[in-house]
Scaffold this motif. Structure first.
Motif, PDB file in Angstrom:
ATOM      1  N   THR A 105      10.951   5.565  -1.489  1.00  0.00           N
ATOM      2  CA  THR A 105      11.923   6.562  -1.038  1.00  0.00           C
ATOM      3  C   THR A 105      13.285   5.953  -0.725  1.00  0.00           C
ATOM      4  O   THR A 105      14.321   6.506  -1.091  1.00  0.00           O
ATOM      5  N   ILE A 106      13.289   4.817  -0.035  1.00  0.00           N
ATOM      6  CA  ILE A 106      14.569   4.244   0.412  1.00  0.00           C
ATOM      7  C   ILE A 106      15.086   3.165  -0.526  1.00  0.00           C
ATOM      8  O   ILE A 106      16.137   2.587  -0.295  1.00  0.00           O
ATOM      9  N   GLY A 107      14.319   2.878  -1.591  1.00  0.00           N
ATOM     10  CA  GLY A 107      14.782   1.893  -2.552  1.00  0.00           C
ATOM     11  C   GLY A 107      14.600   0.460  -2.098  1.00  0.00           C
ATOM     12  O   GLY A 107      15.380  -0.417  -2.480  1.00  0.00           O
ATOM     13  N   ALA A 108      13.588   0.214  -1.272  1.00  0.00           N
ATOM     14  CA  ALA A 108      13.278  -1.172  -0.904  1.00  0.00           C
ATOM     15  C   ALA A 108      12.812  -1.913  -2.147  1.00  0.00           C
ATOM     16  O   ALA A 108      12.069  -1.373  -2.970  1.00  0.00           O
ATOM     17  N   PHE A 109      13.231  -3.139  -2.274  1.00  0.00           N
ATOM     18  CA  PHE A 109      12.908  -3.910  -3.473  1.00  0.00           C
ATOM     19  C   PHE A 109      11.433  -4.277  -3.523  1.00  0.00           C
ATOM     20  O   PHE A 109      10.843  -4.367  -4.604  1.00  0.00           O
ATOM     21  N   SER A 110      10.830  -4.492  -2.369  1.00  0.00           N
ATOM     22  CA  SER A 110       9.484  -5.048  -2.376  1.00  0.00           C
ATOM     23  C   SER A 110       8.583  -4.424  -1.316  1.00  0.00           C
ATOM     24  O   SER A 110       9.041  -3.899  -0.305  1.00  0.00           O
ATOM     25  N   LEU A 111       7.291  -4.517  -1.601  1.00  0.00           N
ATOM     26  CA  LEU A 111       6.241  -4.142  -0.666  1.00  0.00           C
ATOM     27  C   LEU A 111       5.483  -5.411  -0.310  1.00  0.00           C
ATOM     28  O   LEU A 111       5.042  -6.139  -1.199  1.00  0.00           O
ATOM     29  N   ILE A 112       5.329  -5.660   0.992  1.00  0.00           N
ATOM     30  CA  ILE A 112       4.583  -6.841   1.422  1.00  0.00           C
ATOM     31  C   ILE A 112       3.227  -6.385   1.928  1.00  0.00           C
ATOM     32  O   ILE A 112       3.126  -5.654   2.921  1.00  0.00           O
ATOM     33  N   THR A 113       2.178  -6.783   1.211  1.00  0.00           N
ATOM     34  CA  THR A 113       0.817  -6.376   1.562  1.00  0.00           C
ATOM     35  C   THR A 113      -0.157  -7.490   1.203  1.00  0.00           C
ATOM     36  O   THR A 113       0.043  -8.210   0.216  1.00  0.00           O
ATOM     37  N   ASP A 114      -1.190  -7.627   2.007  1.00  0.00           N
ATOM     38  CA  ASP A 114      -2.237  -8.607   1.705  1.00  0.00           C
ATOM     39  C   ASP A 114      -3.501  -7.935   1.192  1.00  0.00           C
ATOM     40  O   ASP A 114      -4.572  -8.545   1.149  1.00  0.00           O
ATOM     41  N   ASP A 115      -3.375  -6.676   0.811  1.00  0.00           N
ATOM     42  CA  ASP A 115      -4.494  -5.935   0.224  1.00  0.00           C
ATOM     43  C   ASP A 115      -4.453  -6.138  -1.292  1.00  0.00           C
ATOM     44  O   ASP A 115      -3.704  -5.482  -1.999  1.00  0.00           O
ATOM     45  N   ILE A 116      -5.272  -7.071  -1.776  1.00  0.00           N
ATOM     46  CA  ILE A 116      -5.210  -7.436  -3.199  1.00  0.00           C
ATOM     47  C   ILE A 116      -6.453  -6.974  -3.969  1.00  0.00           C
ATOM     48  O   ILE A 116      -6.679  -7.411  -5.093  1.00  0.00           O
ATOM     49  N   LYS A 117      -7.222  -6.059  -3.386  1.00  0.00           N
ATOM     50  CA  LYS A 117      -8.409  -5.570  -4.098  1.00  0.00           C
ATOM     51  C   LYS A 117      -7.990  -4.756  -5.322  1.00  0.00           C
ATOM     52  O   LYS A 117      -6.886  -4.186  -5.374  1.00  0.00           O
ATOM     53  N   GLN A 118      -8.864  -4.699  -6.299  1.00  0.00           N
ATOM     54  CA  GLN A 118      -8.610  -3.872  -7.478  1.00  0.00           C
ATOM     55  C   GLN A 118      -8.460  -2.416  -7.051  1.00  0.00           C
ATOM     56  O   GLN A 118      -9.266  -1.895  -6.286  1.00  0.00           O
ATOM     57  N   GLY A 119      -7.434  -1.762  -7.558  1.00  0.00           N
ATOM     58  CA  GLY A 119      -7.168  -0.391  -7.182  1.00  0.00           C
ATOM     59  C   GLY A 119      -6.336  -0.251  -5.935  1.00  0.00           C
ATOM     60  O   GLY A 119      -5.925   0.852  -5.567  1.00  0.00           O
ATOM     61  N   GLY A 120      -6.079  -1.379  -5.262  1.00  0.00           N
ATOM     62  CA  GLY A 120      -5.233  -1.372  -4.075  1.00  0.00           C
ATOM     63  C   GLY A 120      -3.763  -1.445  -4.457  1.00  0.00           C
ATOM     64  O   GLY A 120      -3.412  -1.529  -5.635  1.00  0.00           O
ATOM     65  N   PRO A 121      -2.880  -1.444  -3.463  1.00  0.00           N
ATOM     66  CA  PRO A 121      -1.439  -1.371  -3.741  1.00  0.00           C
ATOM     67  C   PRO A 121      -0.887  -2.579  -4.491  1.00  0.00           C
ATOM     68  O   PRO A 121      -0.039  -2.420  -5.378  1.00  0.00           O
TER      69      PRO A 121
END
Length: 219
Positions: A105-121
């Motif tokens: 929505t706000i045009g952030a360049f990146s998403l920081i997440t440690d959810d690396i499962k298949q089908g996850g973000p």
């Protein structure tokens, strides 16, 4: 760069007391949606809230509320993104849904997440035609190292600290291999390879030398 933070990433960096890495590296700001602060963090890391709130008050973390998004005339876009992402990722982890939706929505360049499962973000954004680039905490540490903001010894030390605090039990060698495959050997998207190429040229990064030094420290 600016980044939208998933709940798990916030918890992992704060548990390791290395949250300033996020603020220093993402010099255009880090953002969360209000529900992550009010519900997700209270449910999963209530003991960290005093530190997180202190950084919110000081402006290190910007919280986007429903009212703020409305004032920017983008709340309807945010709602639509939330609905679409709940269909994609399910409603089990609303933190990741809010984080992705805010980034879109706000045009952030990146998403920081440690959810690396298949089908996850993380894995999904690698494969979707989306402008949002996902990074794990390990990716952030590697990027910080490559761009010269830490040496190989500090990078390994910080990886171990976050890895231990988060109970993820990741192998740093394995994460480095994934990083190299993503940006050089077998990129999911050509845009990722091109982005890295520009970064290497702009920062005059000696890639082989850098990864060689890191490899020697890891043994």
């Amino acid at each position: 760069m600016k980044a939208s933070l998933d709940t798990n990433t916030i918890i992992h960096f704060y548990r390791a007391e290395l949250q300033n890495i996020l603020f220093d590296f993402f010099d255009e700001g880090v953002f969360i949606y209000e529900q992550i602060r009010r519900i997700e963090l209270r449910n999963h890391a209530e003991d960290l809230l005093p530190m997180i709130d202190e950084d919110i008050i000081s402006g290190k973390i910007e919280v986007y509320t429903k009212e703020k998004l409305k004032s920017l005339a983008v709340f309807n876009i945010f709602e639509r993104n939330v609905k679409e992402n709940r269909l994609l990722y399910g409603s089990g982890d609303l933190g990741e849904v809010y984080a992705i939706s805010l980034a879109q929505t706000i045009g952030a360049f990146s998403l920081i997440t440690d959810d690396i499962k298949q089908g996850g973000p993380y894995m999904s954004l690698l494969q979707f035609e989306d402008d949002i680039m996902p990074f794990t905490f390990a990716d952030v540490l590697i990027l910080r190292y490559l761009t010269g903001d830490s040496d190989e010894y500090q990078t390994v030390e910080d990886f171990n600290a976050v890895n231990m605090a988060s109970d993820l039990n990741w192998s740093f060698k394995g994460q480095i291999s994934k990083f190299i495959r993503r940006f050089w050997k077998e990129p999911y998207k050509e845009a990722d390879r091109q982005w890295m190429q520009r970064l290497v040229e702009d920062k005059e990064i000696k890639v082989k030398s850098k990864f060689g030094a890191l490899s020697r420290v890891l043994g």
